[in-house]
Design a protein around this motif. Structure first.
Motif, PDB file in Angstrom:
ATOM      1  N   ASP A  96       0.829  -1.215   0.000  1.00  0.00           N
ATOM      2  CA  ASP A  96       0.000   0.000   0.000  1.00  0.00           C
ATOM      3  C   ASP A  96       0.861   1.262   0.000  1.00  0.00           C
ATOM      4  O   ASP A  96       0.541   2.247  -0.677  1.00  0.00           O
ATOM      5  CB  ASP A  96      -0.940   0.009   1.202  1.00  0.00           C
ATOM      6  N   LEU A  97       1.957   1.247   0.749  1.00  0.00           N
ATOM      7  CA  LEU A  97       2.859   2.403   0.769  1.00  0.00           C
ATOM      8  C   LEU A  97       3.505   2.622  -0.597  1.00  0.00           C
ATOM      9  O   LEU A  97       3.611   3.768  -1.065  1.00  0.00           O
ATOM     10  CB  LEU A  97       3.934   2.232   1.842  1.00  0.00           C
ATOM     11  N   ALA A  98       3.925   1.544  -1.245  1.00  0.00           N
ATOM     12  CA  ALA A  98       4.530   1.666  -2.574  1.00  0.00           C
ATOM     13  C   ALA A  98       3.510   2.210  -3.573  1.00  0.00           C
ATOM     14  O   ALA A  98       3.828   3.073  -4.399  1.00  0.00           O
ATOM     15  CB  ALA A  98       5.084   0.313  -3.031  1.00  0.00           C
ATOM     16  N   ALA A  99       2.277   1.726  -3.482  1.00  0.00           N
ATOM     17  CA  ALA A  99       1.225   2.225  -4.364  1.00  0.00           C
ATOM     18  C   ALA A  99       0.925   3.697  -4.087  1.00  0.00           C
ATOM     19  O   ALA A  99       0.657   4.480  -5.009  1.00  0.00           O
ATOM     20  CB  ALA A  99      -0.030   1.378  -4.212  1.00  0.00           C
ATOM     21  N   ALA A 100       0.966   4.080  -2.820  1.00  0.00           N
ATOM     22  CA  ALA A 100       0.730   5.480  -2.454  1.00  0.00           C
ATOM     23  C   ALA A 100       1.788   6.397  -3.069  1.00  0.00           C
ATOM     24  O   ALA A 100       1.480   7.519  -3.482  1.00  0.00           O
ATOM     25  CB  ALA A 100       0.708   5.633  -0.935  1.00  0.00           C
ATOM     26  N   ALA A 101       3.023   5.917  -3.139  1.00  0.00           N
ATOM     27  CA  ALA A 101       4.089   6.718  -3.758  1.00  0.00           C
ATOM     28  C   ALA A 101       3.769   6.998  -5.223  1.00  0.00           C
ATOM     29  O   ALA A 101       3.972   8.114  -5.715  1.00  0.00           O
ATOM     30  CB  ALA A 101       5.430   5.993  -3.628  1.00  0.00           C
ATOM     31  N   VAL A 102       3.242   6.003  -5.907  1.00  0.00           N
ATOM     32  CA  VAL A 102       2.853   6.195  -7.309  1.00  0.00           C
ATOM     33  C   VAL A 102       1.695   7.189  -7.391  1.00  0.00           C
ATOM     34  O   VAL A 102       1.697   8.081  -8.247  1.00  0.00           O
ATOM     35  CB  VAL A 102       2.453   4.857  -7.974  1.00  0.00           C
ATOM     36  N   LEU A 103       0.732   7.045  -6.503  1.00  0.00           N
ATOM     37  CA  LEU A 103      -0.427   7.931  -6.520  1.00  0.00           C
ATOM     38  C   LEU A 103      -0.024   9.388  -6.306  1.00  0.00           C
ATOM     39  O   LEU A 103      -0.467  10.281  -7.042  1.00  0.00           O
ATOM     40  CB  LEU A 103      -1.428   7.491  -5.450  1.00  0.00           C
ATOM     41  N   VAL A 104       0.824   9.636  -5.332  1.00  0.00           N
ATOM     42  CA  VAL A 104       1.279  11.003  -5.058  1.00  0.00           C
ATOM     43  C   VAL A 104       2.022  11.563  -6.275  1.00  0.00           C
ATOM     44  O   VAL A 104       1.809  12.705  -6.690  1.00  0.00           O
ATOM     45  CB  VAL A 104       2.165  11.050  -3.792  1.00  0.00           C
ATOM     46  N   THR A 105       2.873  10.739  -6.863  1.00  0.00           N
ATOM     47  CA  THR A 105       3.640  11.181  -8.035  1.00  0.00           C
ATOM     48  C   THR A 105       2.717  11.451  -9.221  1.00  0.00           C
ATOM     49  O   THR A 105       2.895  12.432  -9.946  1.00  0.00           O
ATOM     50  CB  THR A 105       4.701  10.116  -8.405  1.00  0.00           C
ATOM     51  N   ALA A 106       1.722  10.608  -9.405  1.00  0.00           N
ATOM     52  CA  ALA A 106       0.773  10.814 -10.505  1.00  0.00           C
ATOM     53  C   ALA A 106      -0.045  12.088 -10.295  1.00  0.00           C
ATOM     54  O   ALA A 106      -0.298  12.832 -11.250  1.00  0.00           O
ATOM     55  CB  ALA A 106      -0.148   9.602 -10.636  1.00  0.00           C
ATOM     56  N   PHE A 107      -0.445  12.355  -9.052  1.00  0.00           N
ATOM     57  CA  PHE A 107      -1.169  13.608  -8.765  1.00  0.00           C
ATOM     58  C   PHE A 107      -0.291  14.825  -9.058  1.00  0.00           C
ATOM     59  O   PHE A 107      -0.763  15.828  -9.593  1.00  0.00           O
ATOM     60  CB  PHE A 107      -1.671  13.651  -7.329  1.00  0.00           C
ATOM     61  N   LEU A 108       0.977  14.733  -8.708  1.00  0.00           N
ATOM     62  CA  LEU A 108       1.906  15.819  -9.025  1.00  0.00           C
ATOM     63  C   LEU A 108       1.990  16.016 -10.534  1.00  0.00           C
ATOM     64  O   LEU A 108       1.959  17.148 -11.030  1.00  0.00           O
ATOM     65  CB  LEU A 108       3.294  15.536  -8.450  1.00  0.00           C
TER      66      LEU A 108
END
Length: 123
Positions: A96-108
């Motif tokens: 979940d943490l690894a997926a969250a990193a992708v999500l934050v980067t995609a939002f950026l």
């Protein structure tokens, strides 16, 4: 410490592993193909809108960040599946943490794209 003698040939050969990793990512990972498609669209739009050098740097930077985050997420997920093939709550947290990193980067990336593309498209 490794006492193997430095070799340019061996360093060049090591690139094949990195390129193979990219190939595997874009061929086998569904999210990899989604990000590749989005990157192609963003780059095409960037050419069409004749972005400035700084705008290109921003777009290419966020594209790279999203792809790197997704590659790392995929690697973490695959490693976690080997370490713990059955469900484990701590492995779920890692995934979940690894997926969250992708999500934050995609939002950026979406924010940067919106800041750059929307004013140009509305003119």
């Amino acid at each position: 410490m490794n006492n193997e003698k430095f070799s340019i040939i061996n360093r060049i050969k090591s690139f094949k592993y990195a390129f193979n990793g990219l190939k595997l990512f874009f061929v086998l990972d569904h999210n990899g193909r989604v990000h590749l498609f989005a990157a192609i669209v963003a780059i095409g739009l960037s050419f069409y809108l004749k972005l400035s050098a700084l705008e290109w740097i921003a777009i290419l930077g966020v594209i790279s960040a999203v792809i790197v985050a997704e590659i790392l997420n995929s690697a973490i997920e695959k490693l976690a599946d080997v370490v713990s093939p059955d469900f484990h709550p701590k492995i779920k947290v890692v995934k979940d943490l690894a997926a969250a990193a992708v999500l934050v980067t995609a939002f950026l990336a979406l924010a940067v794209g919106a800041i750059i593309f929307i004013p140009k498209l509305l003119l």
